[in-house]
Design an enzyme around this catalytic site. Structure first.
Site, PDB file in Angstrom:
ATOM      1  N   GLU A 175     -26.572 -35.260-115.527  1.00 27.38           N
ATOM      2  CA  GLU A 175     -25.729 -36.270-116.159  1.00 27.38           C
ATOM      3  C   GLU A 175     -26.432 -37.620-116.212  1.00 27.38           C
ATOM      4  O   GLU A 175     -26.389 -38.326-117.230  1.00 27.38           O
ATOM      5  CB  GLU A 175     -24.391 -36.401-115.417  1.00 27.38           C
ATOM      6  CG  GLU A 175     -23.462 -37.397-116.079  1.00 27.38           C
ATOM      7  CD  GLU A 175     -22.174 -37.634-115.299  1.00 27.38           C
ATOM      8  OE1 GLU A 175     -21.654 -38.764-115.377  1.00 27.38           O
ATOM      9  OE2 GLU A 175     -21.705 -36.694-114.624  1.00 27.38           O
ATOM     10  N   THR A 182     -20.141 -39.684-113.368  1.00 24.07           N
ATOM     11  CA  THR A 182     -18.690 -39.446-113.296  1.00 24.07           C
ATOM     12  C   THR A 182     -18.250 -38.710-112.039  1.00 24.07           C
ATOM     13  O   THR A 182     -17.071 -38.751-111.695  1.00 24.07           O
ATOM     14  CB  THR A 182     -18.213 -38.639-114.521  1.00 24.07           C
ATOM     15  OG1 THR A 182     -18.837 -37.358-114.523  1.00 24.07           O
ATOM     16  CG2 THR A 182     -18.527 -39.375-115.812  1.00 24.07           C
ATOM     17  N   SER A 192     -23.579 -28.829-106.651  1.00 26.78           N
ATOM     18  CA  SER A 192     -22.408 -29.508-107.195  1.00 26.78           C
ATOM     19  C   SER A 192     -22.195 -30.810-106.427  1.00 26.78           C
ATOM     20  O   SER A 192     -21.778 -30.797-105.267  1.00 26.78           O
ATOM     21  CB  SER A 192     -21.166 -28.623-107.078  1.00 26.78           C
ATOM     22  OG  SER A 192     -19.991 -29.354-107.322  1.00 26.78           O
ATOM     23  N   SER A 193     -22.478 -31.933-107.074  1.00 29.36           N
ATOM     24  CA  SER A 193     -22.388 -33.237-106.419  1.00 29.36           C
ATOM     25  C   SER A 193     -20.993 -33.489-105.863  1.00 29.36           C
ATOM     26  O   SER A 193     -20.835 -33.932-104.726  1.00 29.36           O
ATOM     27  CB  SER A 193     -22.766 -34.334-107.417  1.00 29.36           C
ATOM     28  OG  SER A 193     -22.589 -35.612-106.866  1.00 29.36           O
ATOM     29  N   CYS A 217     -18.858 -32.950-121.411  1.00 28.34           N
ATOM     30  CA  CYS A 217     -17.516 -33.420-121.074  1.00 28.34           C
ATOM     31  C   CYS A 217     -17.233 -34.719-121.824  1.00 28.34           C
ATOM     32  O   CYS A 217     -18.061 -35.636-121.822  1.00 28.34           O
ATOM     33  CB  CYS A 217     -17.409 -33.655-119.568  1.00 28.34           C
ATOM     34  SG  CYS A 217     -15.849 -34.434-119.071  1.00 28.34           S
ATOM     35  N   CYS A 231     -14.705 -39.712-112.896  1.00 30.74           N
ATOM     36  CA  CYS A 231     -13.781 -38.730-113.458  1.00 30.74           C
ATOM     37  C   CYS A 231     -12.464 -38.706-112.684  1.00 30.74           C
ATOM     38  O   CYS A 231     -12.458 -38.742-111.448  1.00 30.74           O
ATOM     39  CB  CYS A 231     -14.462 -37.367-113.424  1.00 30.74           C
ATOM     40  SG  CYS A 231     -13.395 -35.970-113.791  1.00 30.74           S
ATOM     41  N   HIS A 261     -30.157 -35.826-111.440  1.00 30.20           N
ATOM     42  CA  HIS A 261     -28.945 -35.118-111.864  1.00 30.20           C
ATOM     43  C   HIS A 261     -28.904 -35.104-113.390  1.00 30.20           C
ATOM     44  O   HIS A 261     -29.203 -36.108-114.046  1.00 30.20           O
ATOM     45  CB  HIS A 261     -27.711 -35.826-111.308  1.00 30.20           C
ATOM     46  CG  HIS A 261     -26.441 -35.053-111.458  1.00 30.20           C
ATOM     47  ND1 HIS A 261     -25.763 -34.968-112.660  1.00 30.20           N
ATOM     48  CD2 HIS A 261     -25.707 -34.321-110.568  1.00 30.20           C
ATOM     49  CE1 HIS A 261     -24.673 -34.232-112.494  1.00 30.20           C
ATOM     50  NE2 HIS A 261     -24.618 -33.824-111.243  1.00 30.20           N
TER      51      HIS A 261
END
Length: 367
Positions: free
Chosen positions: A159, A197, A255-256, A129, A227, A157
């Protein structure tokens, strides 16, 4: 098959694009006064839409198999559907055959992963992203100036692993307010915070406030790291939750942002809140005595799953549907550069139809 069940979408049906800007959900009056408050915005963010589209376009252009490192996005249905179409999901780059093609997920990867792919002569498509890429660049920039970087996020995680990998000697992860007391820095006057994010805005700012008490010279990132889609979905849930007996969040357990939406709903006053991957996971007992159900979905959830939940709730008597809109999103990101180039060489249109590349708040939206 009942309307409460879902199966992977047909090969000709894209999981991207149309899901990002769906048509309105039909509504009819409920004789019993039972209604659904449908959050808007919900579901796909621009980064997820781009990543899913990248895998679909790669399968169409190059043919199966196309390898994907980690889950392209954190949604079970999306991963299962793309697997049926020929995507092969792997945990690490060394599981991809030498010289094969691999897509990096929307969550981003570290420089070490890029180096591993190059060493194996892999053809890579980086579907990170762009908002995550921005955080990576911030990490590199401040590490080069010898700052200590406090990365607010969740250990493990993808990310966080990718961002931390940009400058591991400068970055330490802070998992939340409870870890602030453990943070140690070299120079209290050269400290900056960055964030994952997909975090909760409220919890992140609580962590930042505590960090600033310890380190008064703590710098903020040049621009907001959280985000826009994460913020917008939380704002929408905060708006509808006080009027909902039950809130249902569609999203996967890993999914956080989906998990956090359940917490946000409860904190904002919902009578109860549950997360489901799909419609047939709804327990009718949850709705006993309820007249209003709030419904939303995480940023990695295709709209088809929300529609099947609406159908299931209608079967259970909640036939009135009211949209609760707090913002309108019309941002969309271009496909990865090398994929666009290959599509163009093949005589295909590399750009996706999209609305203006901006996001605008609707009157009355919360900050």
């Amino acid at each position: 098959m009942t309307s409460a069940q879902t199966t992977p979408a047909p090969a000709t049906s894209s999981l991207a694009g149309a899901s990002a800007f769906p048509a309105p959900v039909s509504s009819e009056p409920s004789p019993e006064g039972k209604r659904i408050l449908l959050a808007a915005p919900r579901g796909y963010c621009a980064g997820v839409d781009r990543a899913v589209d990248a895998v679909e376009k790669a399968l169409e252009l190059y043919g199966a198999p196309v390898y994907v490192r980690k889950e392209i996005v954190h949604n079970k249905f999306v991963v299962e559907t793309l697997t049926e179409r020929g995507a092969i999901f792997v945990a690490e780059t060394d599981e991809v055959p030498e010289g094969a093609r691999v897509v990096f997920s929307a969550h981003g990867v570290s420089p070490a992963v890029h180096a591993q792919a190059a060493a194996r002569h892999l053809a890579t498509i980086d579907a990170t992203c762009p908002l995550v890429t921005k955080v990576h660049k911030e990490a590199v920039r401040f590490a080069s100036s010898d700052y200590d970087i406090l990365l607010i996020g969740h250990d493990g995680h993808e990310e966080v692993e990718g961002t931390q990998g940009e400058a591991p000697e400068h970055i330490q992860v802070v998992n939340g307010p409870h870890e602030v007391g453990q943070v140690q820095v070299r120079d209290p006057e050269k400290v900056i915070w960055l964030s994952q994010t997909t975090l909760s805005v409220d919890e992140t700012m609580e962590t930042v406030a505590l960090l600033r008490e310890r380190f008064p010279h703590l710098q903020d990132p040049p621009s907001d790291d959280i985000c826009y889609a994460t913020q917008n979905r939380q704002v929408a849930v905060k708006r509808l939750a006080p009027n909902a007996d039950v809130v249902i969040v569609v999203g996967s357990a890993n999914s956080s942002n989906s998990v956090r939406l359940v917490e946000v709903a409860l904190e904002a006053g919902a009578g109860a809140a549950y997360r489901v991957d799909k419609a047939d996971e709804i327990d009718p007992a949850w709705l006993t005595g309820a007249t209003t159900v709030g419904l939303t979905s995480g940023a990695s959830v295709p709209e088809i799953l929300v529609r099947t939940v609406v159908d299931r709730l209608k079967e259970l008597g909640f036939t009135g549907v009211e949209e609760v809109r707090t913002a309108t999103e019309d941002i969309m990101f271009s496909l990865p550069k090398n994929l666009r180039a290959d599509l163009k060489s093949a005589g295909e249109q590399p750009d996706r139809p999209h609305r203006a590349r901006r996001e605008r708040a609707v009157a009355g939206a919360e900050g």
